[in-house]
Every structure is written in structure tokens, then in C-alpha cells.
Motif scaffolding. Structure first.
Motif, PDB file in Angstrom:
ATOM      1  N   PHE A 185       0.839  -1.194   0.000  1.00  0.00           N
ATOM      2  CA  PHE A 185       0.000   0.000   0.000  1.00  0.00           C
ATOM      3  C   PHE A 185       0.878   1.250   0.000  1.00  0.00           C
ATOM      4  CE2 PHE A 185      -2.295   3.101   2.855  1.00  0.00           C
ATOM      5  CZ  PHE A 185      -3.308   3.404   1.950  1.00  0.00           C
ATOM      6  N   ASN A 186       0.730   2.073  -1.046  1.00  0.00           N
ATOM      7  CA  ASN A 186       1.486   3.320  -1.057  1.00  0.00           C
ATOM      8  C   ASN A 186       0.574   4.411  -0.528  1.00  0.00           C
ATOM      9  OD1 ASN A 186       2.916   5.603  -1.527  1.00  0.00           O
ATOM     10  ND2 ASN A 186       3.733   4.886  -3.498  1.00  0.00           N
ATOM     11  N   PHE A 187       0.677   4.643   0.761  1.00  0.00           N
ATOM     12  CA  PHE A 187      -0.270   5.553   1.414  1.00  0.00           C
ATOM     13  C   PHE A 187      -0.269   6.939   0.790  1.00  0.00           C
ATOM     14  CE2 PHE A 187      -0.917   9.029   4.388  1.00  0.00           C
ATOM     15  CZ  PHE A 187      -2.280   8.861   4.575  1.00  0.00           C
ATOM     16  N   TRP A 188       0.941   7.487   0.570  1.00  0.00           N
ATOM     17  CA  TRP A 188       0.984   8.888   0.134  1.00  0.00           C
ATOM     18  C   TRP A 188       0.400   9.078  -1.265  1.00  0.00           C
ATOM     19  CZ3 TRP A 188       0.816  11.768   3.997  1.00  0.00           C
ATOM     20  CH2 TRP A 188       1.539  11.480   5.155  1.00  0.00           C
ATOM     21  N   GLU A 189       0.547   8.060  -2.130  1.00  0.00           N
ATOM     22  CA  GLU A 189      -0.078   8.184  -3.460  1.00  0.00           C
ATOM     23  C   GLU A 189      -1.601   8.297  -3.310  1.00  0.00           C
ATOM     24  OE1 GLU A 189       0.815   8.958  -6.495  1.00  0.00           O
ATOM     25  OE2 GLU A 189       2.790   9.165  -5.557  1.00  0.00           O
ATOM     26  N   SER A 190      -2.163   7.448  -2.445  1.00  0.00           N
ATOM     27  CA  SER A 190      -3.626   7.486  -2.245  1.00  0.00           C
ATOM     28  C   SER A 190      -4.036   8.820  -1.624  1.00  0.00           C
ATOM     29  CB  SER A 190      -4.089   6.383  -1.296  1.00  0.00           C
ATOM     30  OG  SER A 190      -3.494   5.198  -1.618  1.00  0.00           O
ATOM     31  N   TYR A 191      -3.207   9.288  -0.711  1.00  0.00           N
ATOM     32  CA  TYR A 191      -3.537  10.560  -0.046  1.00  0.00           C
ATOM     33  C   TYR A 191      -3.495  11.721  -1.040  1.00  0.00           C
ATOM     34  CZ  TYR A 191      -2.809  14.596   3.017  1.00  0.00           C
ATOM     35  OH  TYR A 191      -2.895  15.819   3.616  1.00  0.00           O
ATOM     36  N   LYS A 192      -2.430  11.716  -1.899  1.00  0.00           N
ATOM     37  CA  LYS A 192      -2.314  12.798  -2.889  1.00  0.00           C
ATOM     38  C   LYS A 192      -3.526  12.793  -3.827  1.00  0.00           C
ATOM     39  CE  LYS A 192       2.210  12.208  -3.906  1.00  0.00           C
ATOM     40  NZ  LYS A 192       3.418  12.340  -4.727  1.00  0.00           N
ATOM     41  N   ASN A 193      -3.966  11.586  -4.196  1.00  0.00           N
ATOM     42  CA  ASN A 193      -5.154  11.489  -5.058  1.00  0.00           C
ATOM     43  C   ASN A 193      -6.363  12.097  -4.366  1.00  0.00           C
ATOM     44  OD1 ASN A 193      -3.892  10.326  -7.154  1.00  0.00           O
ATOM     45  ND2 ASN A 193      -4.358   8.207  -6.536  1.00  0.00           N
ATOM     46  N   ALA A 194      -6.491  11.812  -3.054  1.00  0.00           N
ATOM     47  CA  ALA A 194      -7.650  12.345  -2.303  1.00  0.00           C
ATOM     48  C   ALA A 194      -7.593  13.877  -2.273  1.00  0.00           C
ATOM     49  CB  ALA A 194      -7.647  11.780  -0.888  1.00  0.00           C
ATOM     50  N   ILE A 195      -6.375  14.417  -2.066  1.00  0.00           N
ATOM     51  CA  ILE A 195      -6.238  15.882  -2.033  1.00  0.00           C
ATOM     52  C   ILE A 195      -6.583  16.477  -3.392  1.00  0.00           C
ATOM     53  CG2 ILE A 195      -4.559  17.765  -1.914  1.00  0.00           C
ATOM     54  CD1 ILE A 195      -3.051  16.220   0.148  1.00  0.00           C
ATOM     55  N   ARG A 196      -6.024  15.832  -4.448  1.00  0.00           N
ATOM     56  CA  ARG A 196      -6.260  16.339  -5.792  1.00  0.00           C
ATOM     57  C   ARG A 196      -7.769  16.388  -6.096  1.00  0.00           C
ATOM     58  NH1 ARG A 196      -2.839  18.155  -9.323  1.00  0.00           N
ATOM     59  NH2 ARG A 196      -0.857  18.127  -8.242  1.00  0.00           N
ATOM     60  N   LYS A 197      -8.442  15.330  -5.734  1.00  0.00           N
ATOM     61  CA  LYS A 197      -9.896  15.260  -5.969  1.00  0.00           C
ATOM     62  C   LYS A 197     -10.575  16.430  -5.263  1.00  0.00           C
ATOM     63  CE  LYS A 197     -11.045  10.442  -6.543  1.00  0.00           C
ATOM     64  NZ  LYS A 197     -11.246   9.304  -5.697  1.00  0.00           N
ATOM     65  N   MET A 198     -10.140  16.682  -4.019  1.00  0.00           N
ATOM     66  CA  MET A 198     -10.775  17.743  -3.233  1.00  0.00           C
ATOM     67  C   MET A 198     -10.499  19.114  -3.878  1.00  0.00           C
ATOM     68  SD  MET A 198     -10.109  18.560   0.771  1.00  0.00           S
ATOM     69  CE  MET A 198      -8.619  19.479   0.515  1.00  0.00           C
ATOM     70  N   LEU A 199      -9.233  19.313  -4.289  1.00  0.00           N
ATOM     71  CA  LEU A 199      -8.888  20.609  -4.882  1.00  0.00           C
ATOM     72  C   LEU A 199      -9.561  20.791  -6.248  1.00  0.00           C
ATOM     73  CD1 LEU A 199      -5.078  20.944  -3.985  1.00  0.00           C
ATOM     74  CD2 LEU A 199      -7.005  22.089  -2.918  1.00  0.00           C
ATOM     75  N   ASP A 200      -9.600  19.689  -7.030  1.00  0.00           N
ATOM     76  CA  ASP A 200     -10.250  19.772  -8.349  1.00  0.00           C
ATOM     77  C   ASP A 200     -11.722  20.155  -8.187  1.00  0.00           C
ATOM     78  OD1 ASP A 200      -7.892  19.087  -9.490  1.00  0.00           O
ATOM     79  OD2 ASP A 200      -8.424  16.997  -9.946  1.00  0.00           O
ATOM     80  N   ARG A 201     -12.327  19.593  -7.124  1.00  0.00           N
ATOM     81  CA  ARG A 201     -13.738  19.907  -6.867  1.00  0.00           C
ATOM     82  C   ARG A 201     -13.894  21.400  -6.524  1.00  0.00           C
ATOM     83  NH1 ARG A 201     -14.867  16.106  -2.876  1.00  0.00           N
ATOM     84  NH2 ARG A 201     -14.539  17.758  -1.378  1.00  0.00           N
TER      85      ARG A 201
END
Ligand code: HEM
Length: 362
Positions: A185-201
Motif C-alpha cells: 500500500f502506497n499511502f501517500w499516493e492514495s492521499y495525494k489522489n484524495a487531495i487532488r480530488k478535493m482541490l479539483d472539486r
């Protein structure tokens, strides 16, 4: 062995303590009523400083071990809590001194010249042991802060300057956090995706907002670009190094990521105490700043814009120490990178088990 029972006053050494208020105005033959209060308040502060240093020494001792047990973390948190409780009382004591008017103070101020709070060795020990670095200290007249201390005081303040502070030790402890090393599990990749989704929104909301004219829209978009950049720098070693070099950050990248993980997943049983510990460091730093601010206001109301007895610009100098002498800003600023709990990546079961206290049926 003597079987004489100790008394209240012997145990507390009250002879010495209660015989230690010697107003200079009494000696000069013109007693000024408020000088006793001025002396007692300062003495009480120095006693509290002594207790705070006692707590800090024990915390440094716990952290100086190569590994620190969960139970010890709880003890450290209780001691940090105690420091913070003392700070709250110490902050309120400034109010008692406000019952002395500036003109009452003028009646004896000249007598204590050139004594100054700059000569409080214990205050410097607290700052150094928490983690204030000498190169980050505010200078005036190019003077070294230790020039105000006696030779023995200088020696002990220097000792704290040269040994690992709470800042250094907690940073090292965070860097050793094992939880993030998981092969599946690459935690930070998943976290960055979550942030990106939030910022894109958020970005979409700006684009679609009919109430914003194009200037306002562009301004907000630029602002968000900076936010994207800010997030990226946390994960980019080179960019993060630049922030350390230009003094925008002090906490290492590895320790910052560990602290962020603790903040994000603070509800996991094993992260609860570390979370309380990080929160207390922020509390202590901010309480110190509240004291600095109230003390600067006190100096202003007592002496206006006059210089201090130690030769500084007085309340102006004291106000500047607030931003310059903060120690745990990096922890408070991690809030920049927090995301709502509902957007947090789900942790794999194996990692979750490592973070939980669970019963094993034998
Ligand atoms: C009438 C009340 C007070 C006034 C007018 C006052 C004023 C000042 C001023 C002007 C300074 C800057 C250094 C200088 O030039 O002397 C200073 C520093 C300091 N004072 Fe006070 N002070 C007062 C009460 C207190 C009290 C009750 C404490 C309790 C311990 C205290 C502790 C300190 C400390 C530790 C410093 C060094 C701060 C630093 O460099 O960051 N002062 N004070």
C-alpha cells in the motif's frame, strides 16, 4: 539518627522563602508599597519556571532512549499537560501586576536599573530546551542573549543550547515511525489522489460560480495554484529542501509526513497518544506566545514607548519575539494539509491491525 519530626515551615524552607523579599525602596529609606508585589510576582514566575524545567528535563530523558514505550508516551503527555496548566496560571498572573499603575511603578523603577528580564536564565533554559535555536533569536544592538547572564548561568544555558531539545528529539522519534512502510500500500499516493480530488472539486466550484467576475475568478484560480504547489512541495524532496533552506520550514520532510499521518489517523488507537503529544507541543508554544504578547502589552502600559531596563526597544522588541521565537509552528501549519475525515484513504486491514489494540484468542 534524630527522631525530631519535621514541621511545615522547615519542610518548605519558609524561613528562606519568606525572608527573600527585600524591596530596594525600603533599603533606600522611602518604602514604596507596590514594590513587594513586583518582587513576589517575579519570584513566583521563577518558581514556576523551575517546575517547568523539571518537567522538561524528564521529558528529554524519556526521549533520549533509542526507543520509547507507549506507557512512557502517556507519561510524557501528562507532563506536557502539566506544563501547559502552569502556563495558563502564569498567564493570568500578569493581570495582578496590572493593579499597579504606571506611576506607582515609576516610583521605584529607577532603583532596579539595569536589572531586566533579559537576565532570567531559567526563561532562556525553557526556550532552549523546547528548541529555540540561537541563530533564530532576535538580536538587538548585535548583542548575544547570553551576555546578560552571569558566568555560571551562562554555562548552564549553554548546556541546554548544545544538547538535544524537545524539538530535535520529537523530530527524531517521528522520523523513526514505522507505520508507513507497507509494501502492499502506497499511502501517500492514495492521499495525494484524495487531495487532488478535493482541490479539483473546489476549482470546479470557482469555475462554475456565476457570481464571480473574470478578475475575481482568476485571482482565486491563482490562489488555488499556490495551494496545489504547497501540497506538492510536501512530497517532493527537492522542493521541501528549498523550504528548509529559506527557513520557511524547520521540521524534516520525513518527520512532517509522519506527523501528518498521525494527525490524519489520530482515531486509530495507537496514534491517539502521539496525536495528543503533538497537540500539546502546539498548545505549549502558543501559550508561551500568549504570555509574550500579554507581557509586551504590560510593558507598553507601564513604560509606553520607553526603552527597557535591559536596553531593548521595550514593548516593540517584546512583540517581535512572538513570530521570531515560536518553536512548533511547523506542527500547527500541518493543518494546511488536512482533509475531511470522509475523504481519507481507507487503510488496508494489515496496517489497520498494526495501528489498533486488538484481542488475540489463545
Ligand atoms: C512592570 C512590569 C514589567 C515590565 C514593564 C517589563 C518590561 C520588560 C521589557 C521592556 C523587557 C525587554 C528587555 C529589556 O529591555 O529590559 C522585558 C523582558 C523580559 N521580562 Fe519583563 N516586564 C515586566 C514584568 C515581567 C514579569 C512579571 C516577568 C516574569 C517573569 C517578566 C519577565 C521577562 C522576561 C523573561 C523577559 C525576556 C523576554 C525575551 O527576551 O523574550 N517581566 N520585560
Amino acid at each position: 539518627m534524630s527522631n525530631k519530626k519535621t514541621t511545615y515551615s522547615e519542610y518548605l524552607n519558609l524561613d528562606k522563602i519568606l525572608d527573600s523579599q527585600n524591596p530596594l525602596s525600603n533599603i533606600s529609606g522611602k518604602p514604596i508599597h507596590d514594590e513587594t508585589l513586583f518582587i513576589i510576582i517575579h519570584q513566583i514566575y521563577e518558581l514556576w519556571f523551575k517546575q517547568i524545567i523539571h518537567e522538561i528535563d524528564s521529558i528529554i530523558n524519556y526521549f533520549s532512549n533509542p526507543s520509547i514505550k507507549e506507557t512512557n508516551i502517556n507519561t510524557v503527555v501528562s507532563r506536557l499537560n502539566r506544563i501547559n496548566d502552569i502556563q495558563k496560571i502564569a498567564l493570568n498572573q500578569i493581570d495582578i501586576l496590572k493593579s499597579m499603575t504606571p506611576m506607582d511603578f515609576l516610583e521605584f523603577r529607577d532603583l532596579l536599573n539595569p536589572a531586566s528580564g533579559f537576565q532570567s536564565a531559567q526563561f532562556r533554559i525553557i526556550e532552549n530546551s523546547l528548541g529555540l535555536k540561537k541563530e533564530n533569536r532576535l538580536k538587538f544592538s548585535k548583542q548575544n542573549y547570553k551576555d546578560f547572564l552571569s558566568r555560571p548561568e551562562k554555562k548552564i544555558v549553554e548546556k541546554y543550547e548544545n544538547t538535544k531539545s524537545i524539538f530535535d528529539l520529537v523530530e527524531g522519534w517521528l522520523e523513526r515511525t514505522p507505520f508507513l512502510e507497507s509494501e502492499e500500500f502506497n499511502f501517500w499516493e492514495s492521499y495525494k489522489n484524495a487531495i487532488r480530488k478535493m482541490l479539483d472539486r473546489d476549482m470546479k466550484i470557482i469555475h462554475d460560480n456565476p457570481n464571480l467576475n473574470s478578475d475575481a475568478k482568476n485571482e482565486q484560480i491563482e490562489n488555488y495554484k499556490n495551494i496545489y504547489k504547497n501540497y506538492d512541495s510536501l512530497f517532493d524532496e527537492e522542493e521541501y529542501d528549498k523550504l528548509i533552506k529559506n527557513n520557511s520550514k524547520r521540521l524534516s520532510q520525513k518527520a512532517s509526513l509522519a506527523a501528518l499521518f498521525i494527525m490524519l489517523y489520530r482515531d486509530e488507537p495507537i496514534l491517539q497518544s502521539p496525536f495528543r503529544l503533538l497537540t500539546k507541543l502546539i498548545d505549549i508554544d502558543q501559550a508561551l506566545n500568549s504570555w509574550r504578547y500579554n507581557h509586551a502589552l504590560l510593558a507598553q502600559r507601564m513604560i509606553g514607548t520607553k526603552i527597557g531596563s535591559g536596553g531593548s526597544s521595550g514593548s516593540k522588541y517584546l512583540t517581535k519575539t512572538l513570530s521570531k521565537h515560536s518553536i512548533f509552528d511547523d506542527y500547527a501549519n500541518l493543518s494546511t494539509y488536512l482533509i475531511p475525515k470522509s475523504a481519507l484513504p481507507k487503510l488496508p486491514e494489515t496496517l489497520k491491525n498494526k495501528l489498533g489494540y486488538y484481542f488475540i484468542n489463545e
